[in-house]
Scaffold this motif. Structure first.
Motif, PDB file in Angstrom:
ATOM      1  N   LYS A  81       0.852  -1.171   0.000  1.00  0.00           N
ATOM      2  CA  LYS A  81       0.000   0.000   0.000  1.00  0.00           C
ATOM      3  C   LYS A  81       0.895   1.230   0.000  1.00  0.00           C
ATOM      4  N   GLU A 125       1.101   5.785  -0.866  1.00  0.00           N
ATOM      5  CA  GLU A 125       0.399   7.058  -1.039  1.00  0.00           C
ATOM      6  C   GLU A 125       0.576   7.604  -2.450  1.00  0.00           C
ATOM      7  N   TYR A 126       1.772   7.386  -3.011  1.00  0.00           N
ATOM      8  CA  TYR A 126       2.084   7.851  -4.366  1.00  0.00           C
ATOM      9  C   TYR A 126       2.699   6.709  -5.172  1.00  0.00           C
ATOM     10  N   VAL A 183      -1.612   2.150  -9.357  1.00  0.00           N
ATOM     11  CA  VAL A 183      -2.267   3.088  -8.443  1.00  0.00           C
ATOM     12  C   VAL A 183      -3.470   2.415  -7.776  1.00  0.00           C
ATOM     13  N   ARG A 184      -4.284   1.746  -8.572  1.00  0.00           N
ATOM     14  CA  ARG A 184      -5.462   1.065  -8.014  1.00  0.00           C
ATOM     15  C   ARG A 184      -5.053  -0.019  -7.017  1.00  0.00           C
ATOM     16  N   GLY A 231      -3.649   1.406  -3.755  1.00  0.00           N
ATOM     17  CA  GLY A 231      -4.521   2.335  -3.049  1.00  0.00           C
ATOM     18  C   GLY A 231      -3.960   3.740  -2.986  1.00  0.00           C
ATOM     19  N   ALA A 232      -3.050   4.058  -3.883  1.00  0.00           N
ATOM     20  CA  ALA A 232      -2.411   5.381  -3.869  1.00  0.00           C
ATOM     21  C   ALA A 232      -3.417   6.476  -4.201  1.00  0.00           C
ATOM     22  N   LYS A 233      -3.175   7.637  -3.649  1.00  0.00           N
ATOM     23  CA  LYS A 233      -4.051   8.770  -3.930  1.00  0.00           C
ATOM     24  C   LYS A 233      -3.673   9.473  -5.230  1.00  0.00           C
ATOM     25  N   LYS A 234      -2.471   9.204  -5.710  1.00  0.00           N
ATOM     26  CA  LYS A 234      -2.016   9.908  -6.909  1.00  0.00           C
ATOM     27  C   LYS A 234      -0.969   9.081  -7.644  1.00  0.00           C
ATOM     28  N   GLU A 283      -7.935  13.077 -12.848  1.00  0.00           N
ATOM     29  CA  GLU A 283      -7.315  13.848 -11.776  1.00  0.00           C
ATOM     30  C   GLU A 283      -6.407  12.995 -10.894  1.00  0.00           C
ATOM     31  N   ASP A 284      -6.458  11.687 -11.067  1.00  0.00           N
ATOM     32  CA  ASP A 284      -5.615  10.807 -10.258  1.00  0.00           C
ATOM     33  C   ASP A 284      -4.221  10.624 -10.857  1.00  0.00           C
ATOM     34  N   THR A 343       7.478  14.838  -4.017  1.00  0.00           N
ATOM     35  CA  THR A 343       6.791  14.833  -2.717  1.00  0.00           C
ATOM     36  C   THR A 343       7.426  15.710  -1.655  1.00  0.00           C
TER      37      THR A 343
END
Length: 436
Positions: free
Chosen positions: A29, A31-32, A66-67, A70-73, A97-98, A121
């Motif tokens: 998992k 975040e980016y 990304v999917r 679970g990354a936000k971006k 936007e992702d 980041t």
């Protein structure tokens, strides 16, 4: 579809670096998810051409990771002057936007994954750590293309785009079967101009080889022919003159001041390594920062005014320390250097300093897959244990068939036949296939 199993079955590993097995890297998992399209090394063209001509695959592969994580971006990091690639990617991303682009300056080593993590980041990967320690997963754009192809059709990694440049008659980027010889690559570029030595990879961090039969692997991004009398080969040599270091190194610390990893606060001090070697390895001080050296070569190729080789010293000391059983501790030693932006080495200046300006020319891509009658598939092509052969001499195999599997309970990747043919040799290091 199970992404991790699909990636594992396709034999995908990091296509632009050390070759870490991708099914392990993305099984997490985050975040980016960062797509590395910066193409760290001068003279190479593969990443920018993959993004320009295969933007759909790059973006599709990125979306899949990304999917899964679970990354936000998802962020594609590439240099701003890759204008055609930027246009192609923006058209492909559309209103998603992702997914976004992050445009980098043309500096070296912009493609270093720790540089990219910080640029995107503002976070610093600690010594002894991974991008995941700061919530990031980094994948090369060619790796993402391979993920997309595996998801779309189950296609395994059997082909590789390679830039063939340097002292060749017609620099070109070609699509070739994994395992083809460098000799055949050179012929595709019209042959060499005179007697040359070869660098697999780029001029700064690539591997010097003299054997033109060396095979292409899943991580090979470039093959450069360099004349035997070119100063670059002396710079890239691992030979050290200890007496010269003792008598000439004045501890000006320019190598440390220009170190990209030291600028990130990771305490990489090549000048201390030089002093340590000259003094019998007794004054290294805080050695942990040595583990953060990425061997980019800035200290040797650009910073040292005396032609010494701090980067070679760093690698020798790192190996010696690791051989003693010492392991890095996770830490960010200090804050990012306030002059970080001013310490970025423009790629054009580095190219001039290395004396390779004449080789900094276009290498047009040829999308037609090159045919060959023989390939040697190396059993170790990246980080981890060698793959275990699953075929025998005389066995007939089809392109894409598994010919070597991951060793039991080991880190590794599957290997696949890159041509249709017969197994002609199986050794501890490779499997040879010949077209019938």
């Amino acid at each position: 579809m199970d992404l991790i199993q699909t990636v594992c079955d396709a034999g995908i590993l990091g296509a632009g670096g050390a070759g870490f097995p991708t099914h392990v890297k993305i099984n997490c998992k985050a975040e980016y998810v960062l797509a590395n399209g910066a193409e760290c090394e001068p003279l190479l063209r593969v990443d920018q051409q993959i993004m320009q001509y295969h933007a759909h695959d790059v973006v599709s592969g990125l979306r899949a990771v990304v999917r899964h994580t679970g990354a936000k971006k998802g962020v594609i990091a590439l240099k701003a002057h890759y204008e055609e690639a930027v246009r192609a990617l923006r058209a492909e991303i559309g209103g998603d936007e992702d997914i976004e682009l992050h445009l980098l300056q043309s500096y070296y080593p912009a493609g270093d994954e720790q540089q990219i993590v910080y640029e995107v980041t503002g976070r610093v990967v600690p010594t002894g750590g991974l991008p995941l320690d700061v919530g990031c997963v980094v994948c090369n754009v060619s790796t993402l293309q391979n993920i997309a192809k595996a998801l779309q059709s189950g296609e395994a990694v059997t082909e590789k785009y390679v830039t063939v440049g340097g002292a060749v008659n017609n620099p070109v980027t070609v699509k070739v079967p994994v395992g083809i010889s460098c000799k055949e690559l050179l012929s595709l570029a019209g042959g060499t101009k005179g007697d040359c030595v070869y660098i697999i990879g780029g001029p700064c961090m690539g591997r010097i080889v003299k054997d033109p039969d060396t095979p292409v692997t899943k991580t090979t991004g470039g093959l450069l022919a360099i004349p035997v009398d070119h100063p670059l080969l002396s710079i890239r040599s691992d030979e050290l003159n200890i007496q010269l270091i003792k008598s000439v190194c004045c501890q000006c610390s320019m190598c440390t001041q220009m170190c990209p990893r030291n600028a990130l606060g990771l305490n990489v001090q090549p000048n201390r390594a030089m002093l340590s070697l000259a003094s019998g390895m007794n004054v290294i001080g805080d050695f942990n920062g040595i583990f953060s050296c990425c061997n980019c070569g800035i200290c040797t190729d650009f910073a040292c005014n005396f032609g010494l080789k701090p980067s070679v010293v760093m690698q020798k000391l790192k190996a010696a320390i690791a051989a003693n059983g010492t392991r890095p501790k996770k830490e960010v030693f200090t804050a990012v250097d306030g002059g970080f932006e001013n310490k970025k080495v423009p790629t054009s200046r580095l190219i001039a300093r290395l004396g390779i300006t004449e080789y900094d020319v276009p290498a047009p891509v040829c999308e037609d897959l090159v045919s060959t009658d023989c390939v040697r598939i190396l059993l170790r092509q990246g980080v981890g244990a060698p793959s275990v052969p699953t075929v025998k001499v005389g066995q007939r195999v089809e392109k894409g068939a598994v010919i070597a599997d991951i060793a039991e309970k080991k880190l590794g990747v599957k290997m696949h036949a890159s041509i249709c043919g017969t197994v002609s040799d199986v050794t501890d290091s490779y499997i040879e296939l010949r077209r019938a």
